[in-house]
Design a protein around this motif. Structure first.
Motif, PDB file in Angstrom:
ATOM      1  N   ILE A  90     112.442   5.057  47.880  1.00 27.27           N
ATOM      2  CA  ILE A  90     112.309   5.867  46.680  1.00 27.27           C
ATOM      3  C   ILE A  90     110.847   5.884  46.262  1.00 27.27           C
ATOM      4  CG2 ILE A  90     114.649   5.414  45.873  1.00 27.27           C
ATOM      5  CD1 ILE A  90     113.427   3.367  43.939  1.00 27.27           C
ATOM      6  N   LYS A  91     110.493   6.901  45.559  1.00 24.67           N
ATOM      7  CA  LYS A  91     109.154   6.984  44.983  1.00 24.67           C
ATOM      8  C   LYS A  91     109.299   6.834  43.488  1.00 24.67           C
ATOM      9  CE  LYS A  91     106.966   9.851  48.453  1.00 24.67           C
ATOM     10  NZ  LYS A  91     106.267  11.098  48.726  1.00 24.67           N
ATOM     11  N   LEU A  92     108.607   5.863  42.944  1.00 22.19           N
ATOM     12  CA  LEU A  92     108.704   5.612  41.518  1.00 22.19           C
ATOM     13  C   LEU A  92     107.889   6.646  40.752  1.00 22.19           C
ATOM     14  CD1 LEU A  92     108.327   1.735  41.478  1.00 22.19           C
ATOM     15  CD2 LEU A  92     110.415   3.064  41.211  1.00 22.19           C
ATOM     16  N   PRO A  93     108.359   7.024  39.596  1.00 22.88           N
ATOM     17  CA  PRO A  93     107.588   7.976  38.795  1.00 22.88           C
ATOM     18  C   PRO A  93     106.312   7.319  38.259  1.00 22.88           C
ATOM     19  CG  PRO A  93     109.504   7.222  37.589  1.00 22.88           C
ATOM     20  CD  PRO A  93     109.619   6.663  38.961  1.00 22.88           C
ATOM     21  N   GLU A  94     105.314   8.139  38.013  1.00 22.74           N
ATOM     22  CA  GLU A  94     104.043   7.632  37.510  1.00 22.74           C
ATOM     23  C   GLU A  94     104.027   7.719  35.990  1.00 22.74           C
ATOM     24  OE1 GLU A  94     101.035   9.888  39.417  1.00 22.74           O
ATOM     25  OE2 GLU A  94     101.512   9.118  41.398  1.00 22.74           O
TER      26      GLU A  94
END
Length: 132
Positions: free
Chosen positions: A43-47
């Motif tokens: 997953i890519k974490l939100p910034e």
């Protein structure tokens, strides 16, 4: 005198090889089921601009060969150790303390340090060792 020849009657089935195969399969699945890992999910974490990095610092107590006690690189006495731990830890029941003792240090001091750690309310602690 003539003997009567015995004829082998193959009316039953030899299942010994089948049982061997079943046990081998059972052993294989038992051994490999522990080695299987769950698949990871990428997953890519939100910034975020306001997010802060948390720093998980492990509190470490050192016991030297001479019996000196250090908590987070500060020399403390055994008598003051409990108070120092209580003031430094925010949540004593959930925080973690590591104890690193020299292998030539006195076991009595190590036990006393463990007692002070437990009296400070710390339930999660470990004693660091090296693999042989």
């Amino acid at each position: 005198m003539e003997f009567e020849r015995k004829r082998h009657n193959h009316s039953h089935m030899n299942i010994a090889p089948l049982v061997d195969v079943v046990f081998l399969l059972l052993l294989f699945f038992m051994l490999t089921s522990h080695l299987m890992q769950e698949p990871t999910i990428k997953i890519k974490l939100p910034e975020s601009k306001t997010a802060e990095a948390t720093k998980d610092e492990i509190k470490t107590i050192y016991i030297s060969k001479q019996g000196e006690i250090f908590f987070k690189d500060t020399k403390v006495t055994l008598k003051d150790l409990q108070a120092v731990i209580k003031t430094d830890l925010k949540d004593a029941e959930h925080d973690f303390v590591r104890i690193k003792a020299d292998k030539e240090s006195d076991v009595g001091i190590l036990v006393s340090v463990i007692d002070e750690v437990r009296l400070a309310g710390v339930r999660n602690y470990s004693i660091a060792t090296e693999r042989m």
